[in-house]
Design a protein around this motif. Structure first.
Motif, PDB file in Angstrom:
ATOM      1  N   LYS A 336       0.841  -1.195   0.000  1.00  0.00           N
ATOM      2  CA  LYS A 336       0.000   0.000   0.000  1.00  0.00           C
ATOM      3  C   LYS A 336       0.876   1.245   0.000  1.00  0.00           C
ATOM      4  O   LYS A 336       1.986   1.246   0.536  1.00  0.00           O
ATOM      5  CB  LYS A 336      -0.899   0.027   1.248  1.00  0.00           C
ATOM      6  N   GLU A 340      -2.575   5.334   1.597  1.00  0.00           N
ATOM      7  CA  GLU A 340      -3.573   4.259   1.686  1.00  0.00           C
ATOM      8  C   GLU A 340      -3.505   3.548   3.026  1.00  0.00           C
ATOM      9  O   GLU A 340      -4.536   3.249   3.648  1.00  0.00           O
ATOM     10  CB  GLU A 340      -3.355   3.252   0.556  1.00  0.00           C
ATOM     11  N   SER A 344      -6.504   3.628   5.715  1.00  0.00           N
ATOM     12  CA  SER A 344      -7.135   2.372   6.101  1.00  0.00           C
ATOM     13  C   SER A 344      -7.128   2.198   7.616  1.00  0.00           C
ATOM     14  O   SER A 344      -8.132   1.775   8.213  1.00  0.00           O
ATOM     15  CB  SER A 344      -6.410   1.207   5.428  1.00  0.00           C
TER      16      SER A 344
END
Length: 534
Positions: A336, A340, A344
């Motif tokens: 990622k 990101e 998340s």
């Protein structure tokens, strides 16, 4: 098992691009083996970039069996041996590689770097512990060993557990004995080092620090060892994919975890700097922090950047503790982007996360201490211990310096009460932000048996400048005179964690241990004292 490594690097020193392999590649094998060797070398270089040194070493060793005299194999092996800290073998392989003209054009730079570093490291002695290989110049820095290995082993367990990554291979730690050698291994200029306050770096698969001997009062070098070890763990855990702001934030947040029951917090000087930044709406952006905080142009900007990223990690921690931070690192490791992974874990977009953190930061009730400063870093080849009771060199306010000089003259004549009057004038002129004046006035109070006043001033001095060794020595003197020997030992031991090269600390500790009947501890301190005065 090979990983599909990400190409972005935090620190890269690959000097050979394999797109320029010449037609006359030296392997005397079939075309298939040629392609295998090229692919293996490319993979080995990628392993170095991503801090998978054990894998890179395995690749190099396998290639040596296939093509031991090939210059490209020798060059990769030379790089790997350098990253492993095996300087002699590195130079041997690099020298063989330089016979190939296509390598010599770029490879000479690495050879010269390793050769120059080896002029220092060739004198190193090493101590191996369960998890570390600690190297130093014995005749100069042997006194560091006991403190360092204890702190490092504590850091290994606490930080490894915090970040859910316990390393297996021995971790190389090197103490550089002078400014020139540190400039060489760090690849920083002396100006960059002194502007940014950089005294250590995690680079080339090792933790690198300067000896606290190079600064007149030392520095918080055990915290620094832990800080750089955090970088090492992050590099290994994430294949070197973490951006500088997140790297430095976690390292700053974790740097005191070698101390038991420590709660991360900002020292007053950094809190005040942050309050000023909020007041002026002046911040260092994540983008500006790249590629290194050591590259920022002002010492205050470097300190502010460290402060900002500390608060970022504190913000994350309060929202999810170490599991949240681990999930971000794991997400980055697994491919990622940083944005990101943070999004998340935090449950909001990265833009929203950054906005929420900054808004909360601006709402904090931060202390602003006008005049408090970030103490300078000056690396010297031979840094004499500063006697703060005699020196006035660092008192910046001219009128305060004048009164301090007069106070010094009176104190030397034994006129402690009269000296106090002049020191108090200096204290008022400086605004209670000069650690030299704070210590001069406090010692005058101690000599005049005004212990409560001395303790009040010294506690403020310690809060403002926790890296200032003289304050610990003054407090040790105060508690010793009051008969509080255990407290005196505690504060002097903290001073040892900053500047173990000050003989006064060891002399006073030996005396205090002797008073308490602790003969073994007294003997250890006397042994350390003899190391320094021989």
């Amino acid at each position: 098992m090979r990983k599909n490594f990400h190409k972005k690097t935090f620190i890269t020193f690959s000097l050979i691009l394999f797109v320029f392999f010449p037609v006359q590649f030296c392997a005397t094998a079939q075309d298939a083996k040629f392609l295998d060797i090229v692919g293996e070398i490319t993979y080995g270089e990628e392993c170095l970039k991503t801090w998978q040194i054990e894998e890179a070493s395995s690749v190099a060793n396998k290639l040596l069996l296939l093509a031991p005299n090939d210059p490209y194999v020798c060059f990769l092996t030379g790089e790997v041996r350098f990253y492993e800290g095996n300087y002699q073998e590195s130079l041997l392989f690099l020298k063989k590689a330089l016979n190939e003209p296509a390598i010599a054009q770029k490879g000479e730079e690495l050879y010269n770097l390793v050769d120059k570093i080896y002029q220092t490291t060739g004198k190193f002695k090493e101590v191996r512990t369960e998890h570390f290989l600690f190297r130093y110049v014995e005749e100069k820095d042997v006194i560091l060993v006991d403190y360092a290995i204890k702190a490092l082993e504590k850091a290994y367990n606490s930080i490894g557990n915090d970040l859910n990554y316990l390393l297996q291979a021995p971790i190389l730690v090197e103490v550089y004995p002078d400014a020139e050698s540190f400039c060489t291994i760090s690849t920083l200029t002396k100006e960059e080092i002194e502007t940014s306050g950089t005294v250590a770096i995690c680079l080339f698969n090792r933790v690198i620090i300067t000896s606290p001997r190079l600064q007149p009062r030392g520095y918080q070098w055990l915290d620094t060892l832990a800080h750089e070890f955090v970088h090492y763990v992050i590099m290994k855990k994430t294949y070197n994919r973490v951006p500088i702001w997140l790297h430095e934030g976690i390292a700053k947040y974790e740097e005191k975890r070698w101390i038991e029951d420590n709660t991360p917090n900002l020292p007053v000087s950094l809190e005040s700097l942050l309050a000023e930044a909020v007041e002026n709406d002046y911040f260092i952006t994540f983008k500006q922090m790249h590629p290194s905080l050591a590259k920022l142009k002002r010492r205050e900007d470097t300190a502010l950047a460290f402060t900002e990223v500390f608060t970022v990690i504190d913000y994350m921690f309060r929202h999810g503790g170490y599991p949240l931070i681990i999930s971000i690192l794991d997400g980055i490791r697994d491919g990622k982007s940083t944005e990101e992974a943070v999004s998340s874990a935090m449950g909001v977009s990265f833009v929203e996360f950054e906005k929420n953190w900054l808004n909360e930061l601006k709402q904090k009730k931060l202390r602003r201490i006008h005049g408090i400063r970030i103490l300078p870093t000056k690396l010297k080849e031979s840094s004499a211990i500063v006697d703060d009771l005699e020196s006035v060199a660092e008192i910046e306010v001219k009128d305060a310096r004048k009164y301090a000089i007069l106070g010094d003259l009176l104190r030397r004549e034994g006129l402690h009460s009269t000296a106090i009057v002049e020191y108090e004038k200096a204290f008022n002129k400086a605004g209670n932000i000069s650690p030299q004046i704070q210590n001069k006035l406090a010692m005058a109070y101690i000599l005049d048996t005004q212990y409560a006043k001395a303790e009040e001033i010294l506690k403020v001095a310690l809060e403002y400048y926790p890296e200032y060794t003289t304050t610990y020595i003054s407090l040790g003197e105060l508690y010793q005179r009051k008969g509080d020997y255990d407290i005196a030992i505690q504060v002097l031991s903290e001073a040892n964690h900053i500047n173990p090269f000050n003989p006064v600390i060891h002399k006073n500790l030996a005396m205090l241990y002797d008073k308490l009947g602790k003969k073994d501890e007294a003997s250890i301190e006397m042994k350390r004292l003899r190391m320094l005065v021989k």
